[in-house]
Scaffold this motif. Structure first.
Motif, PDB file in Angstrom:
ATOM      1  N   VAL A 111       0.837  -1.201   0.000  1.00  0.00           N
ATOM      2  CA  VAL A 111       0.000   0.000   0.000  1.00  0.00           C
ATOM      3  C   VAL A 111       0.871   1.250   0.000  1.00  0.00           C
ATOM      4  CG1 VAL A 111      -1.612   1.368   1.365  1.00  0.00           C
ATOM      5  CG2 VAL A 111      -2.010  -1.082   1.066  1.00  0.00           C
ATOM      6  N   GLU A 112       1.891   1.255   0.854  1.00  0.00           N
ATOM      7  CA  GLU A 112       2.778   2.417   0.921  1.00  0.00           C
ATOM      8  C   GLU A 112       3.553   2.600  -0.384  1.00  0.00           C
ATOM      9  OE1 GLU A 112       2.755   4.664   3.330  1.00  0.00           O
ATOM     10  OE2 GLU A 112       1.084   3.450   4.097  1.00  0.00           O
ATOM     11  N   ALA A 113       4.034   1.491  -0.961  1.00  0.00           N
ATOM     12  CA  ALA A 113       4.773   1.574  -2.218  1.00  0.00           C
ATOM     13  C   ALA A 113       3.872   2.056  -3.350  1.00  0.00           C
ATOM     14  CB  ALA A 113       5.369   0.211  -2.571  1.00  0.00           C
ATOM     15  N   ALA A 114       2.641   1.568  -3.373  1.00  0.00           N
ATOM     16  CA  ALA A 114       1.706   1.972  -4.428  1.00  0.00           C
ATOM     17  C   ALA A 114       1.366   3.451  -4.317  1.00  0.00           C
ATOM     18  CB  ALA A 114       0.432   1.123  -4.344  1.00  0.00           C
ATOM     19  N   LYS A 115       1.223   3.945  -3.083  1.00  0.00           N
ATOM     20  CA  LYS A 115       0.944   5.366  -2.908  1.00  0.00           C
ATOM     21  C   LYS A 115       2.151   6.201  -3.345  1.00  0.00           C
ATOM     22  CE  LYS A 115      -2.401   4.949   0.882  1.00  0.00           C
ATOM     23  NZ  LYS A 115      -2.660   5.193   2.331  1.00  0.00           N
ATOM     24  N   ALA A 116       3.333   5.734  -3.011  1.00  0.00           N
ATOM     25  CA  ALA A 116       4.543   6.474  -3.394  1.00  0.00           C
ATOM     26  C   ALA A 116       4.708   6.519  -4.912  1.00  0.00           C
ATOM     27  CB  ALA A 116       5.769   5.824  -2.750  1.00  0.00           C
ATOM     28  N   ASP A 117       4.313   5.441  -5.577  1.00  0.00           N
ATOM     29  CA  ASP A 117       4.428   5.377  -7.039  1.00  0.00           C
ATOM     30  C   ASP A 117       3.201   5.965  -7.746  1.00  0.00           C
ATOM     31  OD1 ASP A 117       6.918   4.227  -7.044  1.00  0.00           O
ATOM     32  OD2 ASP A 117       6.174   2.172  -7.189  1.00  0.00           O
ATOM     33  N   ARG A 118       2.223   6.436  -6.955  1.00  0.00           N
ATOM     34  CA  ARG A 118       0.986   6.981  -7.509  1.00  0.00           C
ATOM     35  C   ARG A 118       0.318   5.983  -8.457  1.00  0.00           C
ATOM     36  NH1 ARG A 118       4.699  10.725  -8.541  1.00  0.00           N
ATOM     37  NH2 ARG A 118       4.317  10.809 -10.791  1.00  0.00           N
ATOM     38  N   VAL A 119       0.240   4.745  -8.007  1.00  0.00           N
ATOM     39  CA  VAL A 119      -0.374   3.682  -8.814  1.00  0.00           C
ATOM     40  C   VAL A 119      -1.872   3.942  -8.939  1.00  0.00           C
ATOM     41  CG1 VAL A 119      -0.943   1.225  -8.871  1.00  0.00           C
ATOM     42  CG2 VAL A 119       1.363   1.967  -8.239  1.00  0.00           C
ATOM     43  N   ARG A 120      -2.355   3.940 -10.169  1.00  0.00           N
ATOM     44  CA  ARG A 120      -3.776   4.158 -10.418  1.00  0.00           C
ATOM     45  C   ARG A 120      -4.442   2.950 -11.066  1.00  0.00           C
ATOM     46  NH1 ARG A 120      -3.126   6.850  -7.022  1.00  0.00           N
ATOM     47  NH2 ARG A 120      -3.142   9.117  -6.806  1.00  0.00           N
ATOM     48  N   VAL A 121      -3.641   1.939 -11.420  1.00  0.00           N
ATOM     49  CA  VAL A 121      -4.172   0.720 -12.036  1.00  0.00           C
ATOM     50  C   VAL A 121      -3.436  -0.480 -11.459  1.00  0.00           C
ATOM     51  CG1 VAL A 121      -4.416  -0.628 -14.167  1.00  0.00           C
ATOM     52  CG2 VAL A 121      -4.820   1.842 -14.197  1.00  0.00           C
ATOM     53  N   ILE A 122      -4.180  -1.526 -11.102  1.00  0.00           N
ATOM     54  CA  ILE A 122      -3.598  -2.810 -10.720  1.00  0.00           C
ATOM     55  C   ILE A 122      -4.085  -3.847 -11.727  1.00  0.00           C
ATOM     56  CG2 ILE A 122      -3.432  -4.605  -8.961  1.00  0.00           C
ATOM     57  CD1 ILE A 122      -3.927  -2.468  -6.846  1.00  0.00           C
ATOM     58  N   PHE A 123      -3.161  -4.559 -12.324  1.00  0.00           N
ATOM     59  CA  PHE A 123      -3.517  -5.527 -13.361  1.00  0.00           C
ATOM     60  C   PHE A 123      -3.721  -6.918 -12.753  1.00  0.00           C
ATOM     61  CE2 PHE A 123      -1.122  -2.261 -15.735  1.00  0.00           C
ATOM     62  CZ  PHE A 123      -2.085  -1.940 -16.681  1.00  0.00           C
ATOM     63  N   ALA A 142      -2.399  -0.731 -22.582  1.00  0.00           N
ATOM     64  CA  ALA A 142      -2.976  -0.622 -21.240  1.00  0.00           C
ATOM     65  C   ALA A 142      -1.917  -0.213 -20.218  1.00  0.00           C
ATOM     66  CB  ALA A 142      -3.606  -1.962 -20.834  1.00  0.00           C
ATOM     67  N   ILE A 143      -0.723  -0.786 -20.319  1.00  0.00           N
ATOM     68  CA  ILE A 143       0.357  -0.428 -19.393  1.00  0.00           C
ATOM     69  C   ILE A 143       0.808   1.010 -19.616  1.00  0.00           C
ATOM     70  CG2 ILE A 143       2.751  -0.934 -18.769  1.00  0.00           C
ATOM     71  CD1 ILE A 143       2.099  -3.907 -19.354  1.00  0.00           C
ATOM     72  N   ALA A 144       0.922   1.398 -20.890  1.00  0.00           N
ATOM     73  CA  ALA A 144       1.326   2.775 -21.194  1.00  0.00           C
ATOM     74  C   ALA A 144       0.314   3.769 -20.635  1.00  0.00           C
ATOM     75  CB  ALA A 144       1.464   2.952 -22.707  1.00  0.00           C
ATOM     76  N   GLU A 145      -0.961   3.456 -20.791  1.00  0.00           N
ATOM     77  CA  GLU A 145      -1.992   4.352 -20.259  1.00  0.00           C
ATOM     78  C   GLU A 145      -1.941   4.393 -18.736  1.00  0.00           C
ATOM     79  OE1 GLU A 145      -6.866   4.965 -20.357  1.00  0.00           O
ATOM     80  OE2 GLU A 145      -5.913   3.399 -21.564  1.00  0.00           O
ATOM     81  N   ALA A 146      -1.732   3.224 -18.109  1.00  0.00           N
ATOM     82  CA  ALA A 146      -1.663   3.178 -16.646  1.00  0.00           C
ATOM     83  C   ALA A 146      -0.496   3.990 -16.111  1.00  0.00           C
ATOM     84  CB  ALA A 146      -1.546   1.729 -16.189  1.00  0.00           C
ATOM     85  N   LEU A 147       0.579   4.071 -16.884  1.00  0.00           N
ATOM     86  CA  LEU A 147       1.763   4.817 -16.452  1.00  0.00           C
ATOM     87  C   LEU A 147       1.760   6.263 -16.926  1.00  0.00           C
ATOM     88  CD1 LEU A 147       4.550   2.114 -16.889  1.00  0.00           C
ATOM     89  CD2 LEU A 147       3.347   2.809 -14.818  1.00  0.00           C
ATOM     90  N   GLY A 148       0.647   6.693 -17.517  1.00  0.00           N
ATOM     91  CA  GLY A 148       0.515   8.105 -17.830  1.00  0.00           C
ATOM     92  C   GLY A 148       0.940   8.509 -19.209  1.00  0.00           C
ATOM     93  N   ALA A 149       1.011   7.560 -20.170  1.00  0.00           N
ATOM     94  CA  ALA A 149       1.425   7.913 -21.533  1.00  0.00           C
ATOM     95  C   ALA A 149       0.337   8.656 -22.277  1.00  0.00           C
ATOM     96  CB  ALA A 149       1.799   6.658 -22.324  1.00  0.00           C
ATOM     97  N   SER A 150      -0.897   8.623 -21.763  1.00  0.00           N
ATOM     98  CA  SER A 150      -1.984   9.380 -22.380  1.00  0.00           C
ATOM     99  C   SER A 150      -2.732  10.111 -21.285  1.00  0.00           C
ATOM    100  CB  SER A 150      -2.938   8.446 -23.135  1.00  0.00           C
ATOM    101  OG  SER A 150      -3.542   7.521 -22.252  1.00  0.00           O
ATOM    102  N   GLY A 151      -3.457  11.118 -21.647  1.00  0.00           N
ATOM    103  CA  GLY A 151      -4.271  11.844 -20.686  1.00  0.00           C
ATOM    104  C   GLY A 151      -3.512  12.869 -19.874  1.00  0.00           C
ATOM    105  N   GLY A 152      -2.262  13.168 -20.287  1.00  0.00           N
ATOM    106  CA  GLY A 152      -1.527  14.235 -19.634  1.00  0.00           C
ATOM    107  C   GLY A 152      -0.838  13.868 -18.349  1.00  0.00           C
ATOM    108  N   GLY A 153      -0.867  12.541 -17.990  1.00  0.00           N
ATOM    109  CA  GLY A 153      -0.229  12.141 -16.747  1.00  0.00           C
ATOM    110  C   GLY A 153       1.266  11.997 -16.910  1.00  0.00           C
TER     111      GLY A 153
END
Length: 325
Positions: free
Chosen positions: A254-266, A307-318
């Motif tokens: 949980v702490e690592a995901a918050k630090a990485d700003r994870v918005r998707v879990i596959f 899907a991975i690129a989108e999750a990591l912010g490659a689209s949508g301005g992230g």
């Protein structure tokens, strides 16, 4: 009744008896003698031009080389190289997990008619391979992972790396050429075409993931490690050595995901997503399905890359979630 009429009646009776005997024999051969029809086996589905089968080969089902594989992506590889000369038996059906699957009795019977088995070292193979080999001592067993340097945890998911599939393709070609020398030229042409497709797919995925290179993405089950390595990413699994995390390990995630700003879990459809859903609720993330065993292998890898690129912010301005030092 006249002697002539009696003789004609006897001839008719004998003919009817012979027909009944032949019919009974056919019925028994089809499984009727045991009171049941032959059990079906899971075969790689074909959808006409969309199946990916390469051109050229043997006409007629009886003449085809029978090849058994463990998972659906392998069926795609065999069909790309074997074309119309092969028919493929897939042991693990859609939706089942190759980590826990047990072959059916009908599949084991079908293996007795296979000429080649292509291994990829998923868990069920490790448990069942002695019995699979014993089911047909004349069957050629091809280790498609030979020459591939596996990760330290012996991750078997090498089919998710187009670069490692090149090695698997060579083993499949060599196996087919050995059991079917007459088809060698066909297999050689098909393999060359397949290798060009792999190079093109690799380049396409590299382009899709280039903007998020160095990023970390979270998964329930660690299936995408080789894929991540190829394209400069890091896979962060929730499972620890194939087991669900302890309470302490989950808190650290949980702490690592918050630090990485994870918005998707596959997650993947073959496994229970509950742990991923619990974690997602705690960090405000979405749960998205990636299937490592999809039948349409190249389309699936393209979809996974997007899907991975989108999750990591490659689209949508992230912004990409870069690996932490």
């Amino acid at each position: 009744m006249s002697r002539k009429a009696m003789s004609r009646k006897a001839l008719i009776t004998s003919a009817i008896t012979a027909i009944i005997v032949v019919a009974a024999g056919v019925f028994a051969a089809l499984g009727g003698g045991s009171g049941e029809m032959p059990a079906p086996v899971c075969r790689a589905a074909s959808s006409g031009g969309g199946s990916g089968a390469a051109p050229g080969g043997v006409a007629g089902g009886d003449a085809k080389v029978k090849v058994a594989v463990s998972i659906l992506p392998q069926a795609y590889f065999v069909e790309r190289i074997g074309g119309e000369r092969v028919s493929v038996l897939v042991m693990v059906p859609p939706g089942a997990s190759p980590h826990t699957y047990e072959p059916t009795a009908s599949q084991m019977r079908e293996l007795a008619r296979a000429q080649m088995y292509v291994r990829v070292h998923v868990d069920f193979e490790e448990a069942w391979m002695p019995r699979i080999a014993a089911a047909n001592k004349n069957m050629l067993v091809v280790d498609s992972t030979s020459g591939i340097e596996l990760s330290s945890d012996k991750d078997p998911h090498v089919w998710l790396s187009p670069r490692l599939v090149r090695i698997q393709a060579e083993h499949i070609y060599e196996g087919l050429a050995k059991i079917d020398p007459d088809g060698r030229k066909v297999y050689e042409r098909n393999e060359e075409a397949f290798l060009r497709e792999l190079d093109a797919l690799d380049e396409e995925i590299s382009t899709i993931l280039a903007p998020v290179r160095g990023g970390r993405f979270m998964v329930l089950h660690p299936a995408w490690g080789y894929f991540a390595r190829d394209y400069g990413l890091e896979e962060v699994p929730i499972e620890v050595e194939g087991k669900e995390p302890s309470a302490r390990e989950l808190a650290a995630l949980v702490e690592a995901a918050k630090a990485d700003r994870v918005r998707v879990i596959f997650v993947q459809p073959q496994m229970n997503p509950r742990t991923a859903e619990v974690l997602a609720q705690q960090i405000g993330a979405r749960v998205v399905t990636l299937d490592p065993l999809a039948r349409d292998w190249p389309a699936n890898l393209r979809a996974a890359a997007r899907a991975i690129a989108e999750a990591l912010g490659a689209s949508g301005g992230g912004t990409a979630h870069k690996a932490r030092p």
